[in-house]
Design a protein around this motif. Structure first.
Motif, mmCIF file in Angstrom:
data_model
loop_
_atom_site.group_PDB
_atom_site.id
_atom_site.type_symbol
_atom_site.label_atom_id
_atom_site.label_comp_id
_atom_site.label_asym_id
_atom_site.label_seq_id
_atom_site.Cartn_x
_atom_site.Cartn_y
_atom_site.Cartn_z
ATOM 1 N N GLY A 136 5.149 5.127 -6.542
ATOM 2 C CA GLY A 136 4.923 5.040 -7.879
ATOM 3 C C GLY A 136 4.767 3.623 -7.983
ATOM 4 O O GLY A 136 4.371 2.974 -8.796
ATOM 5 N N ALA A 161 2.191 2.146 -3.106
ATOM 6 C CA ALA A 161 1.785 2.215 -4.116
ATOM 7 C C ALA A 161 1.059 3.801 -3.924
ATOM 8 O O ALA A 161 1.039 4.463 -5.274
ATOM 9 N N ARG A 162 0.660 4.238 -2.567
ATOM 10 C CA ARG A 162 0.680 5.197 -2.648
ATOM 11 C C ARG A 162 1.729 6.712 -2.554
ATOM 12 O O ARG A 162 2.035 7.747 -2.862
ATOM 13 N N HIS A 163 2.899 6.103 -2.385
ATOM 14 C CA HIS A 163 4.732 6.654 -2.585
ATOM 15 C C HIS A 163 5.636 6.900 -3.530
ATOM 16 O O HIS A 163 6.887 7.588 -3.818
ATOM 17 N N ALA A 203 2.499 0.534 -8.115
ATOM 18 C CA ALA A 203 0.821 0.406 -8.723
ATOM 19 C C ALA A 203 1.255 -1.438 -8.061
ATOM 20 O O ALA A 203 -0.425 -2.033 -8.026
ATOM 21 N N ALA A 247 -2.934 -1.729 -7.053
ATOM 22 C CA ALA A 247 -3.237 -0.365 -6.340
ATOM 23 C C ALA A 247 -5.047 -0.239 -6.299
ATOM 24 O O ALA A 247 -5.226 0.064 -7.511
ATOM 25 N N GLY A 248 -5.624 -0.265 -5.458
ATOM 26 C CA GLY A 248 -6.844 0.388 -5.862
ATOM 27 C C GLY A 248 -8.595 -1.176 -6.192
ATOM 28 O O GLY A 248 -8.838 -0.977 -6.371
ATOM 29 N N ASP A 308 0.848 -1.541 -0.200
ATOM 30 C CA ASP A 308 0.037 0.111 0.170
ATOM 31 C C ASP A 308 0.722 1.519 0.050
ATOM 32 O O ASP A 308 0.731 2.249 -0.795
ATOM 33 N N HIS A 309 1.625 1.423 1.083
ATOM 34 C CA HIS A 309 3.122 2.218 0.813
ATOM 35 C C HIS A 309 3.877 2.775 -0.670
ATOM 36 O O HIS A 309 3.499 3.400 -0.838
#
Length: 174
Positions: free
Chosen positions: A126, A122-124, A128, A171-172, A119-120
């Motif tokens: 890139g 993907a969010r920080h 994904a 991610a998502g 998760d980290h």
């Protein structure tokens, strides 16, 4: 005096903390890498080689901006393993990797830490939809990859070793 890279993010989950390595973590790291348990992640290694592997983790953070976190128990700070991203020389793309130290399997720690790291990433970072390189005889890692929602993508090689490439869901994605 102990030096650490200050830019390594700290992630806390319900039971774990993912953080940069400290010199005090080396004993647990060396115990893992000098044992036959490490054969699926490039070991076993002697103590000097284990030290080089330990230091290369810091270099990865410095050069790539991401890397492997030391995973510790939230209560007490005992090192339980490592999880994070590796993008070594001639890697296809960033890999989400993990390994637990002796006595910490079967508690859901690898799943909890890998979910937090993914998760980290993907969010920080890139990253994904990372891959995981898994040798076919590593039944525990194959089971974890499936539990994480990853699927077999293709056969491949990493550092000259035949492996399977597993793709994690974007991610998502549901």
């Amino acid at each position: 005096m102990t030096a650490v890279l200050r830019d390594i993010p700290v992630i806390a989950t319900d039971r774990l903390v993912l953080r940069g390595p400290l010199e005090s973590d080396f004993a647990a790291h060396a115990a893992f890498y000098t044992s036959p348990r490490s054969h699926l992640v490039g070991g076993p290694a002697d103590r000097f080689q284990a030290w080089r592997i330990f230091l290369s983790g810091l270099g990865h953070w410095a050069l790539r901006g991401y890397g492997m976190w030391m995973v510790t128990e939230r209560d007490g700070g005992q090192p339980v393993g490592r999880v994070g991203f590796i993008n070594g020389l001639d890697w296809d793309e960033p890999e989400l990797g993990w390994h637990l130290y002796d006595g910490y399997e079967g508690k859901g720690y690898a799943y909890e830490a890998a979910c937090a790291a993914r998760d980290h990433g993907a969010r920080h970072f890139g990253i994904a939809a990372p891959i995981s390189y898994i040798v076919p005889e590593n039944a525990r890692s194959l089971a974890l990859a499936e539990r994480l929602g990853a699927s077999f993508e293709r056969d491949g090689t990493v550092v000259g070793t035949p492996c399977q490439v597993w793709r994690h869901p974007r991610a998502g994605a549901a």
